[in-house]
Design a protein around this motif. Sequence first.
Motif, PDB file in Angstrom:
ATOM      1  N   GLY A   1       0.866  -1.578  -0.119  1.00 20.25           N
ATOM      2  CA  GLY A   1       0.378   0.173  -0.086  1.00 20.25           C
ATOM      3  C   GLY A   1       1.161   0.836  -0.141  1.00 20.25           C
ATOM      4  O   GLY A   1       0.317   2.215  -0.136  1.00 20.25           O
ATOM      5  N   TYR A   2       2.015   0.847   0.464  1.00 17.49           N
ATOM      6  CA  TYR A   2       2.882   2.577   0.485  1.00 17.49           C
ATOM      7  C   TYR A   2       3.433   2.671  -0.597  1.00 17.49           C
ATOM      8  O   TYR A   2       3.711   1.541  -1.689  1.00 17.49           O
ATOM      9  N   ASP A   3       3.673   3.723  -1.768  1.00 18.91           N
ATOM     10  CA  ASP A   3       3.816   3.821  -2.673  1.00 18.91           C
ATOM     11  C   ASP A   3       5.624   3.979  -2.852  1.00 18.91           C
ATOM     12  O   ASP A   3       6.444   4.300  -2.186  1.00 18.91           O
ATOM     13  N   LYS A   4       6.001   3.695  -3.786  1.00 17.79           N
ATOM     14  CA  LYS A   4       7.764   3.434  -3.743  1.00 17.79           C
ATOM     15  C   LYS A   4       8.489   4.926  -3.799  1.00 17.79           C
ATOM     16  O   LYS A   4       9.933   5.168  -3.228  1.00 17.79           O
ATOM     17  N   THR A   5       7.791   5.783  -4.382  1.00 17.86           N
ATOM     18  CA  THR A   5       8.309   6.998  -4.652  1.00 17.86           C
ATOM     19  C   THR A   5       8.062   7.966  -3.125  1.00 17.86           C
ATOM     20  O   THR A   5       8.566   9.228  -3.334  1.00 17.86           O
ATOM     21  N   GLN A   6       6.865   7.726  -2.254  1.00 20.77           N
ATOM     22  CA  GLN A   6       6.467   8.116  -1.349  1.00 20.77           C
ATOM     23  C   GLN A   6       5.621   9.102  -1.581  1.00 20.77           C
ATOM     24  O   GLN A   6       5.363   9.914  -0.853  1.00 20.77           O
ATOM     25  N   GLU A   7       5.128   9.623  -3.314  1.00 24.11           N
ATOM     26  CA  GLU A   7       3.997  10.894  -2.969  1.00 24.11           C
ATOM     27  C   GLU A   7       2.663  10.812  -3.266  1.00 24.11           C
ATOM     28  O   GLU A   7       2.120  11.614  -2.581  1.00 24.11           O
ATOM     29  N   ASP A   8       2.148   9.189  -3.324  1.00 27.23           N
ATOM     30  CA  ASP A   8       0.783   9.017  -2.234  1.00 27.23           C
ATOM     31  C   ASP A   8       0.889   9.142  -0.688  1.00 27.23           C
ATOM     32  O   ASP A   8       1.998   9.035  -0.168  1.00 27.23           O
ATOM     33  N   GLN A   9      -0.218   9.306  -0.715  1.00 30.25           N
ATOM     34  CA  GLN A   9      -0.553   9.292   0.814  1.00 30.25           C
ATOM     35  C   GLN A   9      -0.334   7.695   1.208  1.00 30.25           C
ATOM     36  O   GLN A   9      -0.514   6.991   0.778  1.00 30.25           O
ATOM     37  N   ALA A  10      -0.156   7.297   2.571  1.00 37.43           N
ATOM     38  CA  ALA A  10       0.162   5.648   3.097  1.00 37.43           C
ATOM     39  C   ALA A  10      -1.293   5.484   3.309  1.00 37.43           C
ATOM     40  O   ALA A  10      -2.543   5.958   2.754  1.00 37.43           O
ATOM     41  N   PRO A  11      -1.098   4.271   3.254  1.00 41.46           N
ATOM     42  CA  PRO A  11      -2.474   3.638   2.441  1.00 41.46           C
ATOM     43  C   PRO A  11      -3.299   3.500   3.775  1.00 41.46           C
ATOM     44  O   PRO A  11      -5.125   3.586   3.149  1.00 41.46           O
ATOM     45  N   THR A  12      -3.710   3.886   4.948  1.00 37.27           N
ATOM     46  CA  THR A  12      -4.182   3.934   5.614  1.00 37.27           C
ATOM     47  C   THR A  12      -4.708   5.255   5.683  1.00 37.27           C
ATOM     48  O   THR A  12      -6.232   5.763   5.243  1.00 37.27           O
ATOM     49  N   VAL A  13      -4.328   6.221   5.758  1.00 40.39           N
ATOM     50  CA  VAL A  13      -4.282   7.172   5.770  1.00 40.39           C
ATOM     51  C   VAL A  13      -5.587   7.824   4.375  1.00 40.39           C
ATOM     52  O   VAL A  13      -6.829   8.657   4.547  1.00 40.39           O
ATOM     53  N   ARG A  14      -5.038   7.001   2.972  1.00 41.09           N
ATOM     54  CA  ARG A  14      -6.124   6.843   1.521  1.00 41.09           C
ATOM     55  C   ARG A  14      -7.265   6.274   2.421  1.00 41.09           C
ATOM     56  O   ARG A  14      -8.127   6.892   1.289  1.00 41.09           O
ATOM     57  N   TYR A  15      -7.099   4.799   2.937  1.00 38.27           N
ATOM     58  CA  TYR A  15      -8.488   4.454   3.192  1.00 38.27           C
ATOM     59  C   TYR A  15      -9.552   5.233   3.892  1.00 38.27           C
ATOM     60  O   TYR A  15     -10.138   5.224   3.497  1.00 38.27           O
ATOM     61  N   ILE A  16      -9.315   5.973   5.032  1.00 36.78           N
ATOM     62  CA  ILE A  16      -9.913   6.171   6.033  1.00 36.78           C
ATOM     63  C   ILE A  16     -10.129   7.697   5.161  1.00 36.78           C
ATOM     64  O   ILE A  16     -11.776   7.839   4.586  1.00 36.78           O
ATOM     65  N   HIS A  17      -9.571   8.356   4.058  1.00 38.15           N
ATOM     66  CA  HIS A  17      -9.979   9.177   3.248  1.00 38.15           C
ATOM     67  C   HIS A  17     -11.055   8.725   2.418  1.00 38.15           C
ATOM     68  O   HIS A  17     -12.094   9.310   2.427  1.00 38.15           O
TER      69      HIS A  17
END
Length: 297
Positions: free
Chosen positions: A230-246
């Motif tokens: 769930g983590y993007d290799k470039t760290q550009e996207d939000q972390a997986p649980t942050v995305r999940y809640i949004h």
Amino acid sequence: MYEILELLYDYSMRDKRLDRAFIDRVLEYYWNGLKGYLESIKFESIKQDVKDPNLYIPAAYAFLTKQIVIDEKVIEEAFPYRMLNLQMLHFEGFDRIFAYNVELLRTLLHEIDHAVQFKKGSENTESFEGSLMNLCFYPEIEMFGRSELRKYIYLFFDFMKYSNLGRMYKDLSEKYNHLFGRSSPFERLAHIDSNKQVIGLLEMFNADIKKIPKVLKYYKYELLDFYMQGYDKTQEDQAPTVRYIHGIRDLGYRKLNKVAASVENRFDEITIVDDKIKYGLDVTDKEMSEFKRRILK
């Protein structure tokens, strides 16, 4: 669980796969602590994901019946492919069947962990993990965590189909969680926790019974892979649980949004980097790099 190590050794030395007797022995450690959340085990067919033929589902935890379901047929069918995969990773002899048996044990521990999560989400919302699990399983806890009478009212009168809670269950449990897949908080945590349990056993095995450096290294890389899910290799996207809640907010359920907000407001409670990554929260590139080195050492 030293007895489990000895059993793993015995089965693997005889080139034998784990069976129902082994599963029963493992479950003996959990029945009492999970009473009301894990009541039985059943061996029957599990619907597979036809969209991904490379993915096989050998076991599942059923929240409603509080059962672990194991599909022995799909395990049997997948066995030669799993062994071939291990051979391609240069596992031979004892190491190969042992690594395979550890995989089966990890699968069982994964499903047991879902029962543990359901208990935490129902009884221990004072902890961050408990509140997160309460969010993930909110409809199930509200519907199936109540009295037996209420549960059967939902079932027999098809209340789930027409109630707001029933629609929430469909949207969160059957659609959104399925869409999020392995990156959902409860799946990430079950993968991580079951693999950490396995590594703890392997380290004891490596020290006390038989040296297995290749198997131990393999499962450490597996653990890292689960942490990175769930983590993007470039760290550009939000972390997986942050995305999940949004994403949960987009479902538009007021009660669910309230629970989601309470979890989000507790993010600052998690200050240790290892825990941030375990729970799928934002970390810096430097923190992530240092974490990867620690996991594989």
